[in-house]
Enzyme design. Sequence first.
Site, PDB file in Angstrom:
ATOM      1  N   ALA A 135      10.474   3.037   6.347  1.00  0.00           N
ATOM      2  CA  ALA A 135       9.885   1.731   6.780  1.00  0.00           C
ATOM      3  C   ALA A 135      10.015   1.683   8.414  1.00  0.00           C
ATOM      4  O   ALA A 135       9.511   1.670   9.220  1.00  0.00           O
ATOM      5  CB  ALA A 135      10.340   0.613   6.138  1.00  0.00           C
ATOM      6  N   ARG A 136      11.361   0.735   8.516  1.00  0.00           N
ATOM      7  CA  ARG A 136      11.623   0.300   9.883  1.00  0.00           C
ATOM      8  C   ARG A 136      13.144   0.379   9.919  1.00  0.00           C
ATOM      9  O   ARG A 136      13.808   0.059   9.005  1.00  0.00           O
ATOM     10  CB  ARG A 136      11.048  -1.071  10.352  1.00  0.00           C
ATOM     11  CG  ARG A 136       9.722  -1.053  10.814  1.00  0.00           C
ATOM     12  CD  ARG A 136       9.319  -0.372  12.027  1.00  0.00           C
ATOM     13  NE  ARG A 136       8.046  -0.399  12.408  1.00  0.00           N
ATOM     14  CZ  ARG A 136       7.042   0.289  12.385  1.00  0.00           C
ATOM     15  NH1 ARG A 136       7.223   1.404  11.702  1.00  0.00           N
ATOM     16  NH2 ARG A 136       5.771   0.097  12.913  1.00  0.00           N
ATOM     17  N   SER A 139       5.763 -10.256  -5.604  1.00  0.00           N
ATOM     18  CA  SER A 139       4.939 -10.468  -6.835  1.00  0.00           C
ATOM     19  C   SER A 139       4.827  -9.311  -7.616  1.00  0.00           C
ATOM     20  O   SER A 139       4.905  -8.283  -6.943  1.00  0.00           O
ATOM     21  CB  SER A 139       3.555 -11.037  -6.251  1.00  0.00           C
ATOM     22  OG  SER A 139       2.878 -10.338  -5.140  1.00  0.00           O
ATOM     23  N   ARG A 173       0.730  -1.239   0.009  1.00  0.00           N
ATOM     24  CA  ARG A 173      -0.058  -0.021   0.075  1.00  0.00           C
ATOM     25  C   ARG A 173       0.806   1.326  -0.054  1.00  0.00           C
ATOM     26  O   ARG A 173       0.662   2.250  -0.782  1.00  0.00           O
ATOM     27  CB  ARG A 173      -0.959   0.041   1.249  1.00  0.00           C
ATOM     28  CG  ARG A 173      -2.104  -0.797   1.280  1.00  0.00           C
ATOM     29  CD  ARG A 173      -2.651  -0.730   2.343  1.00  0.00           C
ATOM     30  NE  ARG A 173      -3.858  -1.571   2.679  1.00  0.00           N
ATOM     31  CZ  ARG A 173      -3.882  -2.893   3.337  1.00  0.00           C
ATOM     32  NH1 ARG A 173      -3.071  -3.132   4.064  1.00  0.00           N
ATOM     33  NH2 ARG A 173      -4.813  -3.546   3.395  1.00  0.00           N
ATOM     34  N   ILE A 174       1.743   1.459   0.944  1.00  0.00           N
ATOM     35  CA  ILE A 174       2.308   2.351   1.127  1.00  0.00           C
ATOM     36  C   ILE A 174       3.588   2.836  -0.281  1.00  0.00           C
ATOM     37  O   ILE A 174       3.624   3.619  -0.685  1.00  0.00           O
ATOM     38  CB  ILE A 174       3.429   2.532   2.430  1.00  0.00           C
ATOM     39  CG1 ILE A 174       2.438   2.592   3.492  1.00  0.00           C
ATOM     40  CG2 ILE A 174       4.467   3.584   2.415  1.00  0.00           C
ATOM     41  CD1 ILE A 174       3.210   2.431   4.813  1.00  0.00           C
ATOM     42  N   GLU A 198      16.578   3.245  17.333  1.00  0.00           N
ATOM     43  CA  GLU A 198      15.757   4.204  17.605  1.00  0.00           C
ATOM     44  C   GLU A 198      15.145   4.542  19.075  1.00  0.00           C
ATOM     45  O   GLU A 198      14.997   3.279  19.666  1.00  0.00           O
ATOM     46  CB  GLU A 198      14.495   4.332  16.723  1.00  0.00           C
ATOM     47  CG  GLU A 198      13.510   5.501  16.843  1.00  0.00           C
ATOM     48  CD  GLU A 198      12.473   5.022  15.730  1.00  0.00           C
ATOM     49  OE1 GLU A 198      11.384   5.432  16.080  1.00  0.00           O
ATOM     50  OE2 GLU A 198      12.954   4.899  14.475  1.00  0.00           O
ATOM     51  N   HIS A 220      10.800  10.312  13.080  1.00  0.00           N
ATOM     52  CA  HIS A 220       9.600   9.099  12.896  1.00  0.00           C
ATOM     53  C   HIS A 220       8.463  10.016  12.815  1.00  0.00           C
ATOM     54  O   HIS A 220       7.509   9.879  13.578  1.00  0.00           O
ATOM     55  CB  HIS A 220       9.861   8.289  13.895  1.00  0.00           C
ATOM     56  CG  HIS A 220       8.988   6.736  13.522  1.00  0.00           C
ATOM     57  ND1 HIS A 220       9.604   5.797  14.009  1.00  0.00           N
ATOM     58  CD2 HIS A 220       7.988   6.594  12.907  1.00  0.00           C
ATOM     59  CE1 HIS A 220       8.714   4.642  13.549  1.00  0.00           C
ATOM     60  NE2 HIS A 220       7.721   5.495  13.064  1.00  0.00           N
TER      61      HIS A 220
END
Length: 317
Positions: free
Chosen positions: A236-237, A180, A157-158, A266, A284
């Site tokens: 993302a992370r 995919s 989605r992002i 973080e 963030h």
Amino acid sequence: MKTLLITRPLPETVIAAAQEHYAVTVRPETTPLSEAEMIESLQTYDAILPTLGDRYSEDVFAAVAGPKTKVMANFGVGYNHIDVNAAAKAGILVSNTPGAVTDATADIALTLMLMTCRRAGEGERILRNGAWEGWHPTQFLGMHMSGKTLGIVGMGRIGQAIARRAHFGFGMEVKYANRSAKEMDFPAEQVGSIHELAEQVDVLVVAVPGGADTQHLIDASVFAAMQSHAIFINIARGEIVDEAALIAALQAGEIAGAGLGVYEFEPKVPEALIAMENVTLLPHLGTAALEVRTGMGLMAVDNLIAFAKGEALPNKV
């Protein structure tokens, strides 16, 4: 009435919605729960609304025999701080908030892209420090983002929201690496591997979920594959990127710059990154808008309401 722990202060609208169905305790601290607090929470509350940094690990679940908690409605789309398998073994359902964060996170990705490509942070610092001597034709020459090639690692989605903004707003060519192929309303080329993608793009953005499967997915070999003028972006992370390898790549000039909204350890940010003028650093901010955080909270509460009514969780993970 069932009891609910909300682990951080949330918008009042969210708390009020939860109070219609639960006896709510809001923990006033803004820092993550300690291990002792997490163990106590599993023993004390029927439901928990945790968020980023509340690391409900396998060891935490193992420390509680027969937990009182039966549902955890995570505040956020990412849930790698919760060991979902260990929660399931303990008889606890886990949900998250997909969709609510998509547009806001994509907006921050574009912010980081523009700030880094156009050296906006560096320019602002010089101006605020009183060191700007006035305009001249070769000052602060950055990368013109329009028409360049964007690479996205993770076309969920992002990732798609970022690509759509970049393509329609800036005329960027879009390439991506994903497990995919995706059908989208704009042209985008799937590339076989992350390394192939890194070789071909001017801006590389990471948009995959966190977790053991993606830890250090972006390592020294990816940075070595990038072009020397290219920019790296992570929204993302933090642990998806080998931060030491990123620092080394920046210091060696393997890449031209980076824009970061998340960090491997973080809230600690390496001094080496802070010292670099070609790095944009944000704390963030991905979903930091009142309407977005409210939407996330209400989505989490919707899962709690469904549980209280004996219904399936709308966003079970």
